[in-house]
Design a protein around this motif. Structure first.
Motif, PDB file in Angstrom:
ATOM      1  N   LEU A 143      -5.731  -1.595  -0.762  1.00 23.95           N
ATOM      2  CA  LEU A 143      -6.381  -0.440  -0.154  1.00 23.95           C
ATOM      3  C   LEU A 143      -7.701  -0.137  -0.845  1.00 23.95           C
ATOM      4  CD1 LEU A 143      -6.479   2.225   1.529  1.00 23.95           C
ATOM      5  CD2 LEU A 143      -5.207   3.248  -0.339  1.00 23.95           C
ATOM      6  N   PHE A 144      -7.679  -0.064  -2.161  1.00 17.86           N
ATOM      7  CA  PHE A 144      -8.904   0.273  -2.885  1.00 17.86           C
ATOM      8  C   PHE A 144      -9.947  -0.843  -2.819  1.00 17.86           C
ATOM      9  CE2 PHE A 144      -6.248   3.423  -5.279  1.00 17.86           C
ATOM     10  CZ  PHE A 144      -6.872   4.533  -4.738  1.00 17.86           C
ATOM     11  N   THR A 145      -9.515  -2.102  -2.806  1.00 13.47           N
ATOM     12  CA  THR A 145     -10.505  -3.177  -2.699  1.00 13.47           C
ATOM     13  C   THR A 145     -11.109  -3.259  -1.297  1.00 13.47           C
ATOM     14  OG1 THR A 145      -8.765  -4.800  -2.287  1.00 13.47           O
ATOM     15  CG2 THR A 145      -9.593  -4.593  -4.558  1.00 13.47           C
ATOM     16  N   SER A 146     -10.382  -2.814  -0.289  1.00 17.17           N
ATOM     17  CA  SER A 146     -10.988  -2.782   1.048  1.00 17.17           C
ATOM     18  C   SER A 146     -12.037  -1.679   1.152  1.00 17.17           C
ATOM     19  CB  SER A 146      -9.914  -2.597   2.121  1.00 17.17           C
ATOM     20  OG  SER A 146      -9.367  -1.306   2.073  1.00 17.17           O
ATOM     21  N   GLU A 147     -11.856  -0.611   0.408  1.00 16.92           N
ATOM     22  CA  GLU A 147     -12.831   0.479   0.414  1.00 16.92           C
ATOM     23  C   GLU A 147     -14.003   0.224  -0.535  1.00 16.92           C
ATOM     24  OE1 GLU A 147     -13.204   3.534   2.172  1.00 16.92           O
ATOM     25  OE2 GLU A 147     -11.875   2.328   3.437  1.00 16.92           O
TER      26      GLU A 147
ATOM     27  N   LEU B  13     -11.007  -2.732 -10.372  1.00 19.91           N
ATOM     28  CA  LEU B  13      -9.778  -2.219  -9.775  1.00 19.91           C
ATOM     29  C   LEU B  13      -8.570  -3.049 -10.179  1.00 19.91           C
ATOM     30  CD1 LEU B  13     -11.114  -1.320  -6.234  1.00 19.91           C
ATOM     31  CD2 LEU B  13     -10.272   0.273  -7.958  1.00 19.91           C
ATOM     32  N   ALA B  14      -8.744  -4.348 -10.298  1.00 21.46           N
ATOM     33  CA  ALA B  14      -7.636  -5.196 -10.749  1.00 21.46           C
ATOM     34  C   ALA B  14      -7.211  -4.804 -12.156  1.00 21.46           C
ATOM     35  CB  ALA B  14      -8.033  -6.670 -10.705  1.00 21.46           C
ATOM     36  N   ILE B  15      -8.175  -4.566 -13.018  1.00 21.74           N
ATOM     37  CA  ILE B  15      -7.838  -4.160 -14.388  1.00 21.74           C
ATOM     38  C   ILE B  15      -7.153  -2.802 -14.377  1.00 21.74           C
ATOM     39  CG2 ILE B  15      -8.836  -3.465 -16.609  1.00 21.74           C
ATOM     40  CD1 ILE B  15     -10.984  -5.652 -16.105  1.00 21.74           C
ATOM     41  N   ALA B  16      -7.666  -1.865 -13.587  1.00 20.90           N
ATOM     42  CA  ALA B  16      -7.123  -0.512 -13.576  1.00 20.90           C
ATOM     43  C   ALA B  16      -5.760  -0.410 -12.913  1.00 20.90           C
ATOM     44  CB  ALA B  16      -8.099   0.432 -12.876  1.00 20.90           C
ATOM     45  N   ILE B  17      -5.540  -1.164 -11.844  1.00 22.54           N
ATOM     46  CA  ILE B  17      -4.298  -1.017 -11.081  1.00 22.54           C
ATOM     47  C   ILE B  17      -3.265  -2.069 -11.454  1.00 22.54           C
ATOM     48  CG2 ILE B  17      -3.308  -1.065  -8.760  1.00 22.54           C
ATOM     49  CD1 ILE B  17      -5.941   0.103  -7.754  1.00 22.54           C
ATOM     50  N   LEU B  18      -3.671  -3.314 -11.580  1.00 21.90           N
ATOM     51  CA  LEU B  18      -2.701  -4.391 -11.768  1.00 21.90           C
ATOM     52  C   LEU B  18      -2.402  -4.716 -13.226  1.00 21.90           C
ATOM     53  CD1 LEU B  18      -4.026  -6.848  -9.052  1.00 21.90           C
ATOM     54  CD2 LEU B  18      -2.168  -5.196  -8.852  1.00 21.90           C
ATOM     55  N   PHE B  19      -3.361  -4.530 -14.112  1.00 20.61           N
ATOM     56  CA  PHE B  19      -3.191  -5.033 -15.467  1.00 20.61           C
ATOM     57  C   PHE B  19      -3.049  -3.963 -16.542  1.00 20.61           C
ATOM     58  CE2 PHE B  19      -5.953  -8.388 -13.410  1.00 20.61           C
ATOM     59  CZ  PHE B  19      -4.871  -9.153 -13.022  1.00 20.61           C
ATOM     60  N   MET B  20      -2.984  -2.710 -16.161  1.00 23.53           N
ATOM     61  CA  MET B  20      -2.799  -1.668 -17.172  1.00 23.53           C
ATOM     62  C   MET B  20      -1.383  -1.771 -17.737  1.00 23.53           C
ATOM     63  SD  MET B  20      -5.449  -0.002 -17.744  1.00 23.53           S
ATOM     64  CE  MET B  20      -5.327   1.659 -18.246  1.00 23.53           C
TER      65      MET B  20
ATOM     66  N   ALA C  31       4.729   5.547  -4.367  1.00 24.06           N
ATOM     67  CA  ALA C  31       3.388   6.140  -4.379  1.00 24.06           C
ATOM     68  C   ALA C  31       2.351   5.157  -3.854  1.00 24.06           C
ATOM     69  CB  ALA C  31       3.030   6.594  -5.786  1.00 24.06           C
ATOM     70  N   GLY C  32       2.480   3.887  -4.205  1.00 24.58           N
ATOM     71  CA  GLY C  32       1.563   2.876  -3.688  1.00 24.58           C
ATOM     72  C   GLY C  32       1.679   2.706  -2.190  1.00 24.58           C
ATOM     73  N   TRP C  33       2.904   2.576  -1.701  1.00 24.22           N
ATOM     74  CA  TRP C  33       3.107   2.431  -0.265  1.00 24.22           C
ATOM     75  C   TRP C  33       2.707   3.686   0.492  1.00 24.22           C
ATOM     76  CZ3 TRP C  33       3.679  -1.597   2.702  1.00 24.22           C
ATOM     77  CH2 TRP C  33       4.164  -2.776   2.152  1.00 24.22           C
ATOM     78  N   PHE C  34       3.021   4.858  -0.095  1.00 22.03           N
ATOM     79  CA  PHE C  34       2.674   6.116   0.559  1.00 22.03           C
ATOM     80  C   PHE C  34       1.163   6.261   0.705  1.00 22.03           C
ATOM     81  CE2 PHE C  34       1.512  10.596   0.413  1.00 22.03           C
ATOM     82  CZ  PHE C  34       2.222  11.071   1.497  1.00 22.03           C
ATOM     83  N   THR C  35       0.424   5.955  -0.350  1.00 18.15           N
ATOM     84  CA  THR C  35      -1.031   6.048  -0.303  1.00 18.15           C
ATOM     85  C   THR C  35      -1.605   5.096   0.741  1.00 18.15           C
ATOM     86  OG1 THR C  35      -1.045   6.604  -2.651  1.00 18.15           O
ATOM     87  CG2 THR C  35      -3.136   5.923  -1.688  1.00 18.15           C
ATOM     88  N   TYR C  36      -1.074   3.883   0.768  1.00 18.79           N
ATOM     89  CA  TYR C  36      -1.540   2.880   1.729  1.00 18.79           C
ATOM     90  C   TYR C  36      -1.259   3.317   3.167  1.00 18.79           C
ATOM     91  CZ  TYR C  36      -1.958  -1.583   4.149  1.00 18.79           C
ATOM     92  OH  TYR C  36      -2.311  -2.574   5.022  1.00 18.79           O
ATOM     93  N   SER C  37      -0.047   3.754   3.452  1.00 18.81           N
ATOM     94  CA  SER C  37       0.282   4.131   4.829  1.00 18.81           C
ATOM     95  C   SER C  37      -0.389   5.444   5.226  1.00 18.81           C
ATOM     96  CB  SER C  37       1.795   4.197   5.022  1.00 18.81           C
ATOM     97  OG  SER C  37       2.366   5.161   4.187  1.00 18.81           O
TER      98      SER C  37
END
Length: 135
Positions: free
Chosen positions: A45-49, A57-64, A84-90
């Motif tokens: 979601l964030f990379t599409s925006e 974003l990869a460092i902040a979301i995937l690798f923290m 929370a991830g799915w809720f934000t996306y949908s």
């Protein structure tokens, strides 16, 4: 055992325990995979925006480390993080993009119930509480 939030985790993990033939290791791997799907959807979601910020974003979301840790065990935080991830996306798909409104609205409602149940240990839309199940 008598804590409502812990009992909610037991209810949610039971289908995975059946699928894994009561293997703690397999159950943990399945739950971590399901949690990662929610985190991955949030990242997409964030990379599409913000396509110019893919690395950040990869460092902040995937690798923290905290996200990796809290999203990998049989804990209520694992369920909450995935939801929370799915809720934000949908939510984004329904209210911002206006795509697939009915399926994403159902996902939003279900995940809201899920997060509320894990957080409080009670169902929000049902007329009964966990004391019925515990006693």
């Amino acid at each position: 055992y008598y804590d409502a939030q812990s009992f909610a985790v037991v209810r949610f993990i039971s289908p995975l325990a059946l699928l894994s033939f009561n293997s703690y290791f397999i159950c943990t791997i399945l739950l971590a995979w399901l949690s990662y799907l929610g985190i991955w959807r949030l990242y997409l979601l964030f990379t599409s925006e913000y396509p110019a910020l893919k690395r950040e974003l990869a460092i902040a979301i995937l690798f923290m480390p905290s996200l990796v840790f809290w999203g990998s065990g049989i804990l209520k935080d694992t369920f909450t993080l995935a939801a929370a991830g799915w809720f934000t996306y949908s939510f984004y798909k329904v209210f911002i993009k206006r795509e697939k409104i009915l399926p994403n609205s159902i996902i939003d409602y279900t995940l809201t119930e899920w997060i509320f149940t894990i957080g409080t240990g009670e169902y929000s839309s049902a007329d009964y509480s966990n004391e019925y199940f515990i006693n």
